[in-house]
Scaffold this motif. Structure first.
Motif, PDB file in Angstrom:
ATOM      1  N   ASN A 324      -3.780 -10.762   9.049  1.00 51.70           N
ATOM      2  CA  ASN A 324      -2.913  -9.763   9.665  1.00 51.70           C
ATOM      3  C   ASN A 324      -1.578  -9.651   8.932  1.00 51.70           C
ATOM      4  OD1 ASN A 324      -4.526  -8.791  11.958  1.00 51.70           O
ATOM      5  ND2 ASN A 324      -4.376 -10.899  12.682  1.00 51.70           N
ATOM      6  N   ASP A 325      -1.059 -10.758   8.428  1.00 52.24           N
ATOM      7  CA  ASP A 325       0.159 -10.714   7.614  1.00 52.24           C
ATOM      8  C   ASP A 325      -0.102  -9.952   6.316  1.00 52.24           C
ATOM      9  OD1 ASP A 325       1.581 -12.199   9.481  1.00 52.24           O
ATOM     10  OD2 ASP A 325       1.117 -14.116   8.522  1.00 52.24           O
ATOM     11  N   ALA A 328      -0.003  -6.323   6.976  1.00 54.42           N
ATOM     12  CA  ALA A 328       1.375  -5.856   7.156  1.00 54.42           C
ATOM     13  C   ALA A 328       2.029  -5.574   5.809  1.00 54.42           C
ATOM     14  CB  ALA A 328       2.182  -6.881   7.947  1.00 54.42           C
ATOM     15  N   GLU A 331       0.586  -2.381   4.398  1.00 53.12           N
ATOM     16  CA  GLU A 331       1.158  -1.234   5.112  1.00 53.12           C
ATOM     17  C   GLU A 331       2.492  -0.828   4.520  1.00 53.12           C
ATOM     18  OE1 GLU A 331       0.066   1.439   7.582  1.00 53.12           O
ATOM     19  OE2 GLU A 331      -0.489  -0.356   8.718  1.00 53.12           O
ATOM     20  N   LYS A 332       3.288  -1.822   4.112  1.00 56.06           N
ATOM     21  CA  LYS A 332       4.609  -1.556   3.524  1.00 56.06           C
ATOM     22  C   LYS A 332       4.511  -1.114   2.067  1.00 56.06           C
ATOM     23  CE  LYS A 332       6.895  -5.098   6.358  1.00 56.06           C
ATOM     24  NZ  LYS A 332       7.534  -6.452   6.304  1.00 56.06           N
TER      25      LYS A 332
END
Length: 350
Positions: A324-325, A328, A331-332
């Motif tokens: 999940n990290d 993230a 996504e950025k």
């Protein structure tokens, strides 16, 4: 076979442990213990539902390397203990003109993706490589060359083949001038592969902050796309441009950079793009093309090519519970490497 993976239960892309069953071996199947699984930006798009509704729960992952733990009675290419790989697809009709031409990704009857699609025989949903095991048809399993580092091989199965195919298709060779838009998971592999083919490679980026990184990969440097003067001076400078940007963006600043008969190949974004200005295309006989992955034969070829030229993706190893990290960061858009899950961090008994 009982196994465990990380799955998205809905479109919020939050991954959680998921126990499930892999199918029993068919006669032409290979059973694989997954050792490493790459994390692709398309995994994030898929579990988010960006490309349509998904059959949750969904285990992503199509950059898979591992070792054979069992084979079906008709399997002849692999034996227990072999180091093998599975990429973006696990089946196709095997009879249409595209399959016979080793382009299974364009199967006329639809190839079967490694995850999120109905199995051709049972209709059960395929589940991917964020898991301890996978069972795949022999024809869609590839051999990992001994000289490749298993921990850094997985991204070749997607990032590698996705960039190798258009470089080869559009004739990149010794002396070719290649531009690469973006220096993430796809982009850095495009640079390494094009350099190994003998091309002069330039990275196109919005700033010069990745200049040294680009040079470390073998590129001559960075062309800053926000620098109008530099862009104008680079008109007609490239034979091929590989566009790896995975979101909607404007192609118009880049098409004048192509020489006559040059090609800009989109390998990142699937979906809408900004409205094109056609003058540079018409006046220079330039092309904008798209490219998917390659067929199984060509995927084995890029594995062998990487082994021959000592090409490994830039990887950051993570445990399964860190996925999940990793999402993230994707996504950025701040990732210049490929996340790879070390599947030894996941236990079937967990």
């Amino acid at each position: 076979m009982k196994t465990i993976g990380y799955a998205a239960k809905s479109s919020d892309a939050h991954m959680v442990p998921y126990h499930f069953e892999r199918r029993n071996l068919r006669d032409n199947d290979v059973s694989i213990e997954i050792l490493y699984s790459g994390v692709c930006h398309s995994d994030l798009h898929t579990v988010n539902g960006d490309w349509g509704d998904q059959p949750y729960p969904l285990v992503p992952g199509h950059e898979i390397v591992g070792k054979v733990i069992d084979v079906g009675s008709d399997v002849s290419k692999y034996k227990v203990g072999d180091h093998v790989a599975v990429g973006c697809m696990v089946d196709s009709c095997q009879t249409c003109d595209q399959c016979e031409n080793h382009e299974e990704q364009f199967c006329r009857n639809g190839m079967t993706p490694t995850y999120g699609a109905p199995d051709r025989q049972t209709g059960e949903i395929t589940q991917g490589g964020y898991s301890k095991h996978i069972v795949a048809r022999e024809e869609f399993v590839m051999r990992v060359p001994e000289s490749l580092d298993m921990a850094r091989t997985a991204p070749i199965l997607c990032a590698g083949i996705t960039t190798y195919t258009p470089l080869k298709k559009f004739g990149v060779k010794q002396g070719s001038r290649v531009g690469v838009i973006g220096l993430g998971g796809l982009g850095h592999m495009a640079v390494k592969l094009a350099v190994a083919m003998g091309a002069e490679v330039t990275v196109l980026s919005r700033s010069a902050k990745k200049e040294q990184e680009a040079k470390n990969l073998g590129a001559t440097g960075v062309l800053v796309s926000d620098d109008k003067e530099a862009m104008d001076a680079s008109a007609n400078a490239f034979d091929v441009i590989i566009d790896t940007v995975p979101v909607k963006h404007d192609l118009n600043p880049y098409t004048p950079l192509l020489d006559i008969d040059g090609t800009l190949v989109i390998v990142g974004q699937i979906g809408p793009m900004e409205e094109p200005i056609t003058a540079p295309l018409v006046l220079g006989r330039r092309r904008v093309a798209g490219s998917l992955i390659g067929g199984i034969k060509e995927t084995q070829e890029v594995l062998d090519f990487c082994a021959e030229h000592d090409i490994h993706p830039e990887c950051k190893m993570i445990n399964a519970d860190e996925v999940n990290d990793a999402f993230a960061h994707l996504e950025k858009g701040d990732v210049a490497h490929r996340f790879v899950i070390d599947m030894s961090s996941l236990s079937v008994d967990a």
